[in-house]
Design a protein around this motif. Structure first.
Motif, mmCIF file in Angstrom:
data_model
loop_
_atom_site.group_PDB
_atom_site.id
_atom_site.type_symbol
_atom_site.label_atom_id
_atom_site.label_comp_id
_atom_site.label_asym_id
_atom_site.label_seq_id
_atom_site.Cartn_x
_atom_site.Cartn_y
_atom_site.Cartn_z
ATOM 1 N N ALA A 71 0.894 -1.161 0.000
ATOM 2 C CA ALA A 71 0.000 0.000 0.000
ATOM 3 C C ALA A 71 0.932 1.210 0.000
ATOM 4 O O ALA A 71 1.558 1.512 1.011
ATOM 5 C CB ALA A 71 -0.910 0.002 1.219
ATOM 6 N N THR A 72 1.029 1.848 -1.146
ATOM 7 C CA THR A 72 2.042 2.884 -1.358
ATOM 8 C C THR A 72 1.360 4.155 -1.846
ATOM 9 O O THR A 72 0.691 4.145 -2.891
ATOM 10 C CB THR A 72 3.073 2.396 -2.404
ATOM 11 O OG1 THR A 72 3.613 1.144 -1.975
ATOM 12 C CG2 THR A 72 4.188 3.403 -2.575
ATOM 13 N N ALA A 73 1.524 5.236 -1.103
ATOM 14 C CA ALA A 73 0.863 6.492 -1.464
ATOM 15 C C ALA A 73 1.480 7.082 -2.722
ATOM 16 O O ALA A 73 2.693 6.972 -2.956
ATOM 17 C CB ALA A 73 0.994 7.488 -0.314
ATOM 18 N N TYR A 74 0.629 7.697 -3.530
ATOM 19 C CA TYR A 74 1.138 8.426 -4.681
ATOM 20 C C TYR A 74 1.858 9.684 -4.186
ATOM 21 O O TYR A 74 1.250 10.599 -3.637
ATOM 22 C CB TYR A 74 0.000 8.801 -5.631
ATOM 23 C CG TYR A 74 -0.337 7.691 -6.599
ATOM 24 C CD1 TYR A 74 0.414 7.498 -7.751
ATOM 25 C CD2 TYR A 74 -1.373 6.801 -6.336
ATOM 26 C CE1 TYR A 74 0.129 6.466 -8.630
ATOM 27 C CE2 TYR A 74 -1.661 5.764 -7.208
ATOM 28 C CZ TYR A 74 -0.901 5.609 -8.357
ATOM 29 O OH TYR A 74 -1.174 4.579 -9.226
ATOM 30 N N ASN A 78 7.787 8.226 -3.250
ATOM 31 C CA ASN A 78 7.524 6.799 -3.462
ATOM 32 C C ASN A 78 7.728 6.439 -4.927
ATOM 33 O O ASN A 78 6.812 6.516 -5.745
ATOM 34 C CB ASN A 78 6.109 6.445 -3.015
ATOM 35 C CG ASN A 78 5.968 6.459 -1.505
ATOM 36 O OD1 ASN A 78 6.950 6.342 -0.777
ATOM 37 N ND2 ASN A 78 4.739 6.620 -1.029
ATOM 38 N N PRO A 91 3.694 11.042 3.078
ATOM 39 C CA PRO A 91 3.519 9.829 2.256
ATOM 40 C C PRO A 91 3.753 8.558 3.068
ATOM 41 O O PRO A 91 4.590 8.538 3.967
ATOM 42 C CB PRO A 91 4.591 9.977 1.174
ATOM 43 C CG PRO A 91 4.885 11.438 1.127
ATOM 44 C CD PRO A 91 4.727 11.935 2.542
ATOM 45 N N ASP A 93 4.254 4.141 2.864
ATOM 46 C CA ASP A 93 4.605 2.999 2.019
ATOM 47 C C ASP A 93 4.768 1.782 2.922
ATOM 48 O O ASP A 93 5.638 1.744 3.790
ATOM 49 C CB ASP A 93 5.907 3.273 1.260
ATOM 50 C CG ASP A 93 6.314 2.120 0.355
ATOM 51 O OD1 ASP A 93 5.460 1.248 0.075
ATOM 52 O OD2 ASP A 93 7.483 2.091 -0.076
ATOM 53 N N TYR A 113 -6.602 10.757 -0.699
ATOM 54 C CA TYR A 113 -5.359 9.991 -0.726
ATOM 55 C C TYR A 113 -5.497 8.858 -1.750
ATOM 56 O O TYR A 113 -6.324 7.967 -1.578
ATOM 57 C CB TYR A 113 -5.081 9.363 0.636
ATOM 58 C CG TYR A 113 -4.820 10.327 1.780
ATOM 59 C CD1 TYR A 113 -5.852 11.092 2.326
ATOM 60 C CD2 TYR A 113 -3.554 10.453 2.316
ATOM 61 C CE1 TYR A 113 -5.618 11.961 3.381
ATOM 62 C CE2 TYR A 113 -3.307 11.311 3.383
ATOM 63 C CZ TYR A 113 -4.341 12.062 3.900
ATOM 64 O OH TYR A 113 -4.112 12.917 4.959
ATOM 65 N N ASP A 114 -4.659 8.904 -2.780
ATOM 66 C CA ASP A 114 -4.619 7.799 -3.738
ATOM 67 C C ASP A 114 -3.373 6.965 -3.464
ATOM 68 O O ASP A 114 -2.313 7.500 -3.139
ATOM 69 C CB ASP A 114 -4.584 8.333 -5.171
ATOM 70 C CG ASP A 114 -5.926 8.896 -5.607
ATOM 71 O OD1 ASP A 114 -6.923 8.655 -4.887
ATOM 72 O OD2 ASP A 114 -5.974 9.570 -6.645
ATOM 73 N N TYR A 115 -3.500 5.669 -3.616
ATOM 74 C CA TYR A 115 -2.366 4.784 -3.353
ATOM 75 C C TYR A 115 -2.403 3.613 -4.326
ATOM 76 O O TYR A 115 -3.404 3.378 -5.017
ATOM 77 C CB TYR A 115 -2.381 4.299 -1.889
ATOM 78 C CG TYR A 115 -3.576 3.465 -1.519
ATOM 79 C CD1 TYR A 115 -4.762 4.062 -1.110
ATOM 80 C CD2 TYR A 115 -3.523 2.079 -1.595
ATOM 81 C CE1 TYR A 115 -5.865 3.302 -0.780
ATOM 82 C CE2 TYR A 115 -4.625 1.303 -1.258
ATOM 83 C CZ TYR A 115 -5.796 1.927 -0.852
ATOM 84 O OH TYR A 115 -6.895 1.169 -0.533
ATOM 85 N N GLU A 121 0.452 -2.076 -9.912
ATOM 86 C CA GLU A 121 -0.127 -0.803 -10.355
ATOM 87 C C GLU A 121 -0.586 -0.894 -11.811
ATOM 88 O O GLU A 121 -1.659 -0.409 -12.166
ATOM 89 C CB GLU A 121 0.906 0.322 -10.191
ATOM 90 C CG GLU A 121 0.370 1.692 -10.594
ATOM 91 C CD GLU A 121 1.459 2.744 -10.641
ATOM 92 O OE1 GLU A 121 2.649 2.380 -10.704
ATOM 93 O OE2 GLU A 121 1.098 3.938 -10.639
#
Lengths: 171, 142
Positions: A71-74, A78, A91, A93, A113-115, A121
């Motif tokens: 689960a990694t934030a845009y 990152n 952010p 990650d 928040y988009d991730y 991806e």
């Protein structure tokens, strides 16, 4: 102007929706499962869109027995991804989570928040969290030009998250 | 993404230079663990040690991402040889020639889509050469 400055709270070219959250999940930790078909042909966050209140914690758990997920934030920090989180928010990650491993983060700054999942991806395994106080309005979608169309298509609409609180994908 | 392309470039360069194994390839991979240069996949990338539907997976890192990967059941018996081909490379300008086939006789073949995983981080096809009958797939089901 920094790029991120016009991405949130109705600034710049982003469309603004004057909807107030109908449903906010109160109190407890919000759980998001990382899921996948047994043959790995499809992977997803469940739910992939959630509405929470400021200060609430989100926990991701890998429920996919045959894969690893993140689960990694845009954010530029990152893997040089475009920023898709509110100004002032830090952010996050998770790094790779093996089956049954979890990661949690508390989100204090209101906004969108988009991730994404690092290895998935390109298969559209992305998610969106809206952090909003009750009756808070002024939520804006991010402009589409920063990611390719297949990834953009993976995000739920802000309006749907605000209306329903939690959104799931078909397996 | 950058990581993948670096990974793939290394793999393609290595494919061109990979020599034929000097000894009987079937013997080299017949039981878990296979001979060097095969390495257990979960020591190379973050993945579970045993993958449901596949088994315990080994690969020569120089051949990534295509493989061949070799997969074993809980009894240490070789059950399949697997190739993983990114969809982005299934085009007129790319071919994967002379891939090793170390597992010996093939009973049947499965080809299916995979959304990606650490090591091959983009959509790709799994091409599975099963060395056991269809009923033998149950030995790696879980």
């Amino acid at each position: 102007m920094e790029r991120r400055n016009f991405l949130w709270w109705g600034g710049g070219m982003a469309a603004v929706f004057s909807l107030s959250p109908r449903l906010a999940i109160g109190g407890s930790v919000v759980e998001i499962a990382m899921q996948g078909r047994p043959d790995g042909s499809k992977v997803w966050f469940d739910p992939y869109g959630v509405l929470i209140q400021p200060g609430q914690t989100v926990r991701w758990t890998n429920k996919d027995k045959g894969n690893a997920h993140t689960a990694t934030a845009y954010a530029l920090e990152n893997y040089d991804h475009p920023r898709r989180m509110p100004e002032g928010a830090k952010p996050f990650d998770s790094d790779y989570l093996l089956p049954d491993e979890s990661f949690e983060v508390t989100l204090d700054v209101p906004g969108l928040y988009d991730y994404f999942c690092l290895p998935h991806e390109l298969s559209g395994m992305v998610g969106r969290i809206v952090v909003a106080a009750p009756e808070q309005t002024g939520f804006a979608d991010y402009p589409d030009g920063d990611l390719n169309a297949e990834i953009i298509a993976g995000f739920p609409a802000v309006t749907d998250i605000l209306a329903r609180g939690s959104l799931q994908k078909d397996e | 993404m950058t990581r993948f392309f670096a990974f793939a470039a290394l793999a393609l360069a290595s494919l061109a230079a990979t020599p034929v194994l000097a000894h009987d390839p079937a013997d080299a991979v017949a039981t878990n663990p296979p001979d060097a240069p095969y390495q257990k996949v979960n020591t190379l990338v973050p993945l579970p040690e045993f993958l449901p539907g596949i088994g315990e997976l080994f690969v020569d890192p120089a051949t990534l991402p295509a493989g061949p990967f070799v997969a074993y059941n809980h009894d240490g018996k070789l059950v399949s040889t697997i190739y993983m081909i990114p969809l982005s490379r299934m085009n007129a300008d790319t071919s994967f020639d002379d891939l090793a086939a170390p597992g010996g006789n093939v009973d049947h073949v499965d080809i299916y889509f995979n959304a990606g995983h650490p090591g091959v981080e983009e959509p790709h096809e799994h091409i599975v050469l099963w060395h056991v009958p269809v009923a033998g797939e149950a030995s790696v089901a879980e």
